[in-house]
Design an enzyme around this catalytic site. Structure first.
Site, short mmCIF file in Angstrom:
data_model
loop_
_atom_site.label_atom_id
_atom_site.label_comp_id
_atom_site.label_asym_id
_atom_site.label_seq_id
_atom_site.Cartn_x
_atom_site.Cartn_y
_atom_site.Cartn_z
N GLU A 208 0.83 -0.87 -0.13
CA GLU A 208 -0.28 -0.14 -0.16
C GLU A 208 0.82 1.46 0.06
O GLU A 208 1.37 2.00 1.33
CB GLU A 208 -1.05 0.06 1.23
N GLU B 158 -5.68 -7.69 0.02
CA GLU B 158 -6.46 -8.29 1.93
C GLU B 158 -8.07 -7.93 1.85
O GLU B 158 -8.67 -6.88 1.25
CB GLU B 158 -6.26 -6.60 2.14
C1 GLA Z 1 -4.10 -2.31 5.82
C2 GLA Z 1 -2.12 -2.87 5.42
C3 GLA Z 1 -1.89 -4.30 6.21
C4 GLA Z 1 -2.91 -4.40 7.79
C5 GLA Z 1 -4.73 -3.69 7.16
C6 GLA Z 1 -4.90 -4.06 8.73
O1 GLA Z 1 -4.49 -2.74 4.60
O2 GLA Z 1 -1.87 -3.81 3.65
O3 GLA Z 1 -0.78 -4.43 6.63
O4 GLA Z 1 -2.14 -3.25 8.22
O5 GLA Z 1 -4.58 -2.36 6.41
O6 GLA Z 1 -7.05 -3.28 8.12
#
Ligand code: GLA
Length: 706
Positions: free
Chosen positions: A190, A341
């Site tokens: 991210e 995710e």
């Molecule tokens: C983001 C991050 C993860 C985690 C999630 C928690 O998407 O990429 O590492 O911290 O948030 O919701």
């Protein structure tokens, strides 16, 4: 227990299960996510449908790994993402790498038929690195350096940091680039914050010099005579940390996008050097999908696969908004994508971290698939016992035993296995598109003029009625090929350069219908006001223009051919200049300026049509306007009417169609099908002509018609 798993068109395999042992037969023909298929290199393409989770073996004693992987396998999880925060374990000291543990984790995963995606750990540099090389730390907009103890503390533009990233990515790729258990790579995690350090500022100035050549050209483009902003030396140009000239701001966002792209490319290059081409390279795009810090098209172009992180946060699934996010992600590469995710019930970062209702996680997973995802991975498998995310939703608890959500996720996994065969090779295919552009998004957000003008909400005003008509919708970059579409809407296309105007006009002349929404064509590519009134270079073909725009704090009546209702937030007074222009909507009595003036006009141009809608309309009138446009473009619903609350998604392959139906409503829904279809999740051999869906229930239906 003997269980039949259909793992590929005509390639059944049999798994013997018992006492935690799984033995897979028919290995040579395996094409689903069975580990040995990767091990033997039998199948090189990623399997058609995967469920998985982020797994952090480095946080747990190795003696625990097997139990975790067994629980994953029992829940039909077939992919684990590992490594993306494990730098201090992989390289505990500068230049000393330990990859043996990771290899053991990959082998053990393989034993459990779980494929691995390796994340490069470059989102979380270890303390030894930033302590010895403080120039790799990010400086925030207030001038403060980031500190160790969280993550994302690195400077994305630092050549030193990129060198460390290339080294660790190279070590990983050399070791795992031919590993049959590894199917792909995720670069970093991210991409989030840019840096405002002096060295990055120099890079920005050099970037501007390359772009403009001379300061005269830059000064002209940004109209720096305004407020004596004229630059005499490149070194005078700031990195804008708190507003500034709109031309400067827009170029800075482009610079940020390209700098993240270059940060990423360093790792792509080194991974590609060592890795098999069958291993895909992606990065997980976060920020609830709509983040606008950098241009998602720029970042995803060099990747093999787009993936994004789909979180609801507080509350429940906002069906249309989340669907639009998937379609947006689908549009980055105009290919199927992954949800890298998503939340197993709840997160830890929302104001109130509510949990999705029982069944909602499953509905959400199937919504992703319906809109073109080929994999859904939960974040995360099990919470770290300490660290900033102790309260986040997980699949197993701190005791290592399944949490209540485990059974729902296991159900999704077994359904993915059952549906993989039907969904293989299918993709969403749309005849209608919504156009977006980062230039326009940034330009409006720098100066919203009405703080309540939310571009995503405006876009959803168009998206919802299209989806309510059971149409597949693409959301694509305005400059991409529009050949496949009968109808395109550009809701807030603020920046229209001469080139973009020519591209859109060609589409219209060749038979497309372009509907421009409010604020379109106000700016050129330098974020300067166009000297033609809106929609700028498209005013002449439109045969009309915006005389004046108005930010609204109330509602304005609007009526005409499609129906009547109200405008809010934004209204433009439109005039016509050609006799063949039709006025479709007019404003009623309001501020005097808008009274009885056109709000929406349309004109046939070449073989197509161009329409301009200058207001944000209420949902009911918007539905009628969209219905007018879809009927004018001869778009027919892809599925007959369905009860309210039921979402219909469609994926196609040559000669067949797969529908994913999801009941997001609160009541049981009876859905009559347009033809007999096989009920993939229940009994493939049984053809059904209707389905009854309980709330949150899902049906996957395959039809041999296209
Ligand atoms: C983001 C991050 C993860 C985690 C999630 C928690 O998407 O990429 O590492 O911290 O948030 O919701």
């Amino acid at each position: 227990m003997r269980k039949r798993i259909v793992i590929g068109r005509g390639t059944p395999a049999y798994t013997l299960r018992g006492a935690g042992l799984a033995l897979t037969l028919s290995l040579a023909t395996l094409s689903f996510a069975r580990g040995p298929a990767f091990a033997q290199g039998v199948n090189t393409a990623p399997p058609p449908l995967l469920l998985g989770a982020a797994w952090y073996p480095e946080q747990w004693p190795e003696s625990r790994w097997d139990a975790d992987l067994q629980l994953m396998e029992d829940a039909h999880l077939h992919v684990a993402r590992v490594g993306e925060f494990a730098w201090s374990t992989i390289e505990p000291e500068e230049g000393h790498y330990d990859l043996d543990w990771l290899e053991r984790a990959v082998r053990l995963a393989e034993k459990h038929h779980i494929a691995v995606v390796i994340g490069t750990p470059t989102d979380a540099p270890p303390a030894w690195l930033t302590a010895a090389h403080p120039e790799t730390l990010r400086i925030d907009a207030t001038g403060r350096p980031a500190e160790h103890g969280s993550r994302r503390q690195f400077n994305y533009a630092s050549p030193e940091y990129r060198k460390f990233c290339a080294d660790i990515a190279g070590q990983l790729a050399r070791r795992f680039g031919h590993d049959p258990g590894v199917i792909g790579w995720q670069i970093g995690n991210e991409y989030t914050d840019e840096s405002f350090d002096p060295a990055t500022r120099l890079q920005f100035q050099a970037w501007l010099k390359r772009k403009y050549g001379t300061l005269d050209a830059l000064n002209r483009a940004w109209v720096t005579a305004y407020w004596s902003q004229t630059y005499y030396r490149w070194e005078e140009i700031p990195l804008p940390s708190a507003g500034g000239n709109p031309g400067l701001l827009l170029d800075h966002r482009r610079f940020v996008s390209e700098t993240w792209r270059d940060f990423q490319q360093v790792q792509i290059d080194v991974i590609r050097k060592y890795a098999d081409p069958r291993q895909f390279i992606t990065t997980n795009i976060g920020g609830l999908g709509w983040s606008d810090n950098w241009d998602h098209y720029e970042i995803t172009r060099p990747l093999d696969l787009a993936s994004w992180d789909d979180y609801v946060g507080e509350g429940h699934l906002n069906v249309a908004r989340n669907a639009a996010m998937h379609d947006f992600a689908h549009g980055w590469k105009r290919e199927n994508f992954w949800v890298m995710e998503t939340q197993p019930g709840s997160v830890n970062w929302a104001p109130v971290n509510t949990t999705l209702d029982a069944g909602e996680t499953r509905a959400m997973a199937w919504q992703a698939i319906g809109h073109g995802a080929d994999a859904v991975l939960y974040w995360q498998w099990r919470d770290a016992l300490n660290g900033q995310e102790q309260y986040h939703g997980a699949i197993v608890g701190p005791d290592g035993a399944p949490l209540p959500i485990y059974s729902e996720i296991s159900r999704i996994g077994s359904e993915f296995e059952r549906a993989a065969d039907a969904l293989r090779g299918t993709r969403p295919e749309a005849q209608v598109a919504l156009l977006v552009s980062y230039d326009s998004r940034w330009a409006i957000d720098f100066q919203p003029h009405n703080r309540n003008y939310d571009q995503l909400d405006v876009l959803l005003g168009y998206y919802r009625p299209l989806r309510d008509q059971q149409l597949t919708v693409d959301i694509v970059s305005a400059d991409s090929s529009l050949d496949n579409y009968k109808l395109v809407f550009a809701p807030s296309l603020n920046v229209i350069s001469q080139d973009l105007a020519a591209h859109l006009l060609t589409y219209v002349q060749q038979g497309g219908h372009l509907v421009l929404g409010p604020r379109s064509g106000m700016k050129d590519e330098h974020n300067s006001l166009n000297t033609q009134r809106q929609p700028g270079p498209l005013a002449a073909p439109l045969g009309g223009r915006v005389e004046q725009y108005y930010a609204l704090d109330g509602v304005v009546p609007v009526s005409g051919t499609p129906g009547s209702g109200t405008a809010s937030l934004w209204a433009e007074q439109i005039s016509t200049s050609a006799p063949d222009v039709a006025v479709l909507l007019r404003y009623g009595k309001s501020n005097g300026w808008l009274d009885d003036r056109p709000a929406m006009i349309t004109r046939g141009v070449g073989k197509g049509r161009i329409t301009y809608l200058g207001a944000v309309l209420d949902p009911d009138l918007m539905r009628k306007v969209v219905a007018w446009a879809t009927s004018d473009a001869h778009l027919v619903p892809e599925f007959p009417e369905v009860p309210t609350g039921v979402e219909v998604c469609r994926r196609v392959d040559a000669g067949r169609t797969v529908f994913v139906l999801i009941n997001h409503g609160a009541a049981v829904a009876h859905v009559a099908l347009p033809s007999a279809m096989s009920d993939v999740l229940h009994d493939n051999s049984r053809h059904v002509t209707s389905v009854d869906l309980a709330p949150q229930d899902v049906a996957v239906l395959e039809s041999n018609a296209r």
